[in-house]
Design a protein around this motif. Structure first.
Motif, mmCIF file in Angstrom:
data_model
loop_
_atom_site.group_PDB
_atom_site.id
_atom_site.type_symbol
_atom_site.label_atom_id
_atom_site.label_comp_id
_atom_site.label_asym_id
_atom_site.label_seq_id
_atom_site.Cartn_x
_atom_site.Cartn_y
_atom_site.Cartn_z
ATOM 1 N N VAL A 110 34.591 53.022 20.713
ATOM 2 C CA VAL A 110 33.913 54.278 20.365
ATOM 3 C C VAL A 110 34.706 55.469 20.915
ATOM 4 N N SER A 111 35.207 55.316 22.154
ATOM 5 C CA SER A 111 35.981 56.406 22.758
ATOM 6 C C SER A 111 37.288 56.645 21.998
ATOM 7 N N CYS A 112 37.725 55.627 21.240
ATOM 8 C CA CYS A 112 38.941 55.756 20.419
ATOM 9 C C CYS A 112 38.613 56.238 19.002
ATOM 10 N N GLY A 113 37.334 56.545 18.747
ATOM 11 C CA GLY A 113 36.948 57.097 17.455
ATOM 12 C C GLY A 113 36.613 56.082 16.379
ATOM 13 N N LEU A 114 36.403 54.822 16.757
ATOM 14 C CA LEU A 114 36.083 53.790 15.763
ATOM 15 C C LEU A 114 34.579 53.686 15.538
ATOM 16 N N LYS A 115 34.197 53.325 14.317
ATOM 17 C CA LYS A 115 32.791 53.025 13.994
ATOM 18 C C LYS A 115 32.581 51.549 14.287
ATOM 19 N N VAL A 116 31.621 51.241 15.181
ATOM 20 C CA VAL A 116 31.520 49.898 15.756
ATOM 21 C C VAL A 116 30.133 49.302 15.568
ATOM 22 N N ALA A 117 30.116 47.979 15.316
ATOM 23 C CA ALA A 117 28.873 47.204 15.360
ATOM 24 C C ALA A 117 29.103 45.995 16.261
ATOM 25 N N ILE A 118 28.026 45.549 16.878
ATOM 26 C CA ILE A 118 28.127 44.381 17.754
ATOM 27 C C ILE A 118 27.018 43.399 17.381
ATOM 28 N N VAL A 119 27.371 42.132 17.257
ATOM 29 C CA VAL A 119 26.422 41.089 16.857
ATOM 30 C C VAL A 119 26.116 40.214 18.067
ATOM 31 N N GLU A 120 24.839 39.995 18.344
ATOM 32 C CA GLU A 120 24.451 39.155 19.481
ATOM 33 C C GLU A 120 23.270 38.279 19.086
ATOM 34 N N SER A 121 23.403 36.969 19.371
ATOM 35 C CA SER A 121 22.342 36.035 18.969
ATOM 36 C C SER A 121 21.292 35.848 20.058
ATOM 37 N N ALA A 122 21.637 36.202 21.293
ATOM 38 C CA ALA A 122 20.683 36.016 22.398
ATOM 39 C C ALA A 122 20.474 37.359 23.109
ATOM 40 N N GLU A 123 20.484 37.336 24.454
ATOM 41 C CA GLU A 123 20.219 38.575 25.187
ATOM 42 C C GLU A 123 21.495 39.403 25.332
ATOM 43 N N MET A 124 21.319 40.700 25.318
ATOM 44 C CA MET A 124 22.419 41.614 25.583
ATOM 45 C C MET A 124 22.952 41.348 26.995
ATOM 46 N N GLY A 125 24.266 41.313 27.141
ATOM 47 C CA GLY A 125 24.855 41.126 28.473
ATOM 48 C C GLY A 125 25.456 39.768 28.704
ATOM 49 N N THR A 135 22.163 48.004 26.757
ATOM 50 C CA THR A 135 21.648 48.231 25.400
ATOM 51 C C THR A 135 21.579 49.726 25.100
ATOM 52 N N ASN A 136 21.050 50.489 26.055
ATOM 53 C CA ASN A 136 20.911 51.936 25.852
ATOM 54 C C ASN A 136 22.264 52.627 25.727
ATOM 55 N N SER A 137 23.262 52.159 26.501
ATOM 56 C CA SER A 137 24.582 52.789 26.431
ATOM 57 C C SER A 137 25.197 52.604 25.052
ATOM 58 N N LEU A 138 24.992 51.431 24.443
ATOM 59 C CA LEU A 138 25.519 51.186 23.099
ATOM 60 C C LEU A 138 24.808 52.057 22.065
ATOM 61 N N LYS A 139 23.493 52.110 22.156
ATOM 62 C CA LYS A 139 22.715 52.907 21.180
ATOM 63 C C LYS A 139 23.043 54.392 21.296
ATOM 64 N N ARG A 140 23.201 54.844 22.553
ATOM 65 C CA ARG A 140 23.489 56.262 22.791
ATOM 66 C C ARG A 140 24.819 56.665 22.159
ATOM 67 N N LEU A 141 25.759 55.714 22.126
ATOM 68 C CA LEU A 141 27.083 56.007 21.574
ATOM 69 C C LEU A 141 27.183 55.719 20.080
ATOM 70 N N GLY A 142 26.073 55.298 19.475
ATOM 71 C CA GLY A 142 26.062 55.074 18.034
ATOM 72 C C GLY A 142 26.590 53.729 17.593
ATOM 73 N N VAL A 143 26.646 52.763 18.515
ATOM 74 C CA VAL A 143 27.048 51.400 18.141
ATOM 75 C C VAL A 143 25.855 50.691 17.512
ATOM 76 N N ASP A 144 26.038 50.119 16.335
ATOM 77 C CA ASP A 144 24.949 49.367 15.691
ATOM 78 C C ASP A 144 24.862 47.977 16.327
ATOM 79 N N VAL A 145 23.684 47.643 16.849
ATOM 80 C CA VAL A 145 23.475 46.320 17.445
ATOM 81 C C VAL A 145 22.732 45.456 16.429
ATOM 82 N N ILE A 146 23.366 44.368 16.001
ATOM 83 C CA ILE A 146 22.772 43.463 15.007
ATOM 84 C C ILE A 146 22.375 42.180 15.718
ATOM 85 N N GLN A 147 21.069 41.901 15.718
ATOM 86 C CA GLN A 147 20.568 40.695 16.388
ATOM 87 C C GLN A 147 20.642 39.523 15.416
#
Length: 477
Positions: free
Chosen positions: A26-41, A104-116
């Motif tokens: 995100v800091s490099c200007g990329l549009k990012v999504a992250i996929v997680e099947s269980a708990e964040m972290g 979780t909040n840091s990702l959302k705040r930066l506009g990263v889409d979290v896909i469960q």
């Protein structure tokens, strides 16, 4: 945004490595999504580093407050000390919840889409995600795989999660059995032995190899046995394989000679912790869709830039980081790999220098190391034609350690005798995990003990054990 793709970067796995990669991207200007099947972290936050450190912190306080002799030397006397097992467990759980929420909040705040959901490669730039609402396809210009790892359970060992469990179960601290067998004498085994003995359990530590702590530098392993094992309620069995472990009351452990595989002893204990390492969580990731074959242990092959390899050649647009690469199974190594992958994605060539990544066991006292052990350094010296030097300094001569009444431990510095280049540093002692960073930075810059010996260290501090070691390396001995 890359033309024709949903995202510039899609990351499968939201552990420390995936999270760090997402933030950097995100800091490099990329549009990012992250996929997680269980708990964040991932493992670190939920079942590893964080909850185990919370348990170790509580257990360490209990050990300290029960050490009447140590306290008396400091002029302190206490009455009876008690603890609440459930409250200690809850303390660890609440810290996990807080840090997981912060991530979780840091990702959302930066506009990263979290896909469960469960992410699976459909091609090198296409991922199918199975969610609770069905299946959907997501495309990205670049994909990073960060699936992490799971505890390894050897054949013949049956896990029931109550009387026989891995570190995943151990961090819940659901009970404090009187007698616990711990299979494995690596970091995980040592840390849990520290927790359980502080809280009143007796331990039998089982190691299949012919010496305890086989991955540690020999001098550190020897000192650790004197400080962390011998004075505590720990008995050891080396050169023995836990061939069969049957849950129940009692837990039955059949021990075999590691060489002959003949049963030589049967133990009956209250519980058994299996701490035999970790294996990559790379099953059902669709790697074959991108033409990638995992190695026989399940690790994803990568080059120094973290690009995934197929037949020795990089697969375009596909990267892998963290435990699943089998390089260094440490959270901070995964984070470094994630940043490296993103840098390469952005066209800024970068590789990971594994020699300068430190590691630590948060026992009481702590163990830490960076770089090479003395045997490994000597092997390299023989191959490359240089002599290896090694010096040791001891906490018993350090003013701060004496003031703290914590004088058990040593620092060992390994270096090239011709150039003085620092090759490895190993520390056992109070705050060893913090002290090692100075050495890690020095190795990163390939510094010589001839320069390090002239750096000024604050007096009186524990860091002077390294200062003294660097100076000793300059002195003929």
């Amino acid at each position: 945004m890359s033309q024709g793709f949903d995202y510039d970067l899609l990351i499968i796995g939201a552990g420390v490595g995936g999270h760090g990669a997402a933030l950097h991207a995100v800091s490099c200007g990329l549009k990012v999504a992250i996929v997680e099947s269980a708990e964040m972290g991932g493992t670190c936050i939920n079942r590893g580093c964080i909850p185990s450190k919370a348990l170790l912190a509580a257990a360490g306080r209990v050990r300290e407050l029960r050490d009447a002799h140590h306290l008396k030397t400091l002029g302190i006397q206490l009455g009876e000390m008690t603890f609440d097992r459930q409250a200690i467990s809850d303390h660890a759980g609440s810290i996990v919840s807080k840090i997981r929420g912060d991530m979780t909040n840091s990702l959302k705040r930066l506009g990263v889409d979290v896909i469960q959901g469960w992410g699976r490669l459909a091609a090198s730039q296409k991922v199918t995600v199975t969610t609770d609402k069905g299946e959907k396809t997501v495309t990205a210009d670049e994909v990073i795989l960060a699936p992490g790892s799971v505890p390894f359970v050897p054949p013949g060992i049956e896990i029931d999660g109550k009387t026989v469990f891995t570190s995943d179960g151990g961090i819940k601290l659901e009970s404090l059995p009187s007698w616990i067998a711990i299979i494995g004498s690596g970091y995980i085994g040592l840390e849990f032995a520290d927790i359980y003995t502080a809280l009143g359990s007796e331990i039998t530590m089982i190691e299949a190899l012919d010496q305890l702590m086989p991955t540690f530098d020999p001098d550190i392993a020897k000192q650790a046995q004197r400080v962390l094992i011998a004075p505590r309620d720990i008995e050891t069995r080396v050169g023995l394989l836990a061939k069969k472990v049957t849950p129940g009351s009692p837990v039955v452990i059949e021990l075999a000679d590691a060489k002959t595989k003949e049963i030589v002893e049967v133990l009956e204990v209250d519980a058994c912790l299996v701490a035999t390492g970790r294996i990559p969580a790379t099953k059902d990731m669709g790697l074959e869709a991108a033409g990638v074959e995992i190695d026989r242990r399940g690790f994803i092959p990568v080059d120094d830039r973290m690009a995934v390899l197929s037949g020795g050649e990089p697969v375009p647009h596909l990267w892998a980081i963290g435990d699943a690469t089998g390089k260094m199974m440490l959270a901070h190594a995964a984070s470094a790999q994630g940043i490296t992958a993103v840098e390469n994605i952005c066209g800024r060539p970068r590789t990971v220098d594994y020699r300068c990544i430190p590691a630590a066991a948060f026992t009481h006292p702590e163990i830490s190391f960076v770089g090479m052990t003395e045997p490994a350094a000597k092997e390299m010296g023989q191959a490359e034609g240089f002599e290896v030097g090694a010096v040791r300094t001891y906490f018993k001569g350090n003013s701060k350690a004496i003031a703290e009444g914590e004088t058990d431990g040593l620092a060992k510095v390994i270096y090239r005798q011709d150039t003085g280049e620092l090759l490895g540093v190993h520390i056992l002692g109070i705050h060893a995990a913090d002290l090692i960073q100075e050495a890690a930075n020095a190795i990163a810059h390939r510094q010589s003990v001839r320069d390090l010996a002239f750096l000024v260290h604050t007096h009186p501090t524990l860091s002077e054990v390294l200062d003294e070691a660097y100076k000793r390396a300059l002195t003929p001995h």
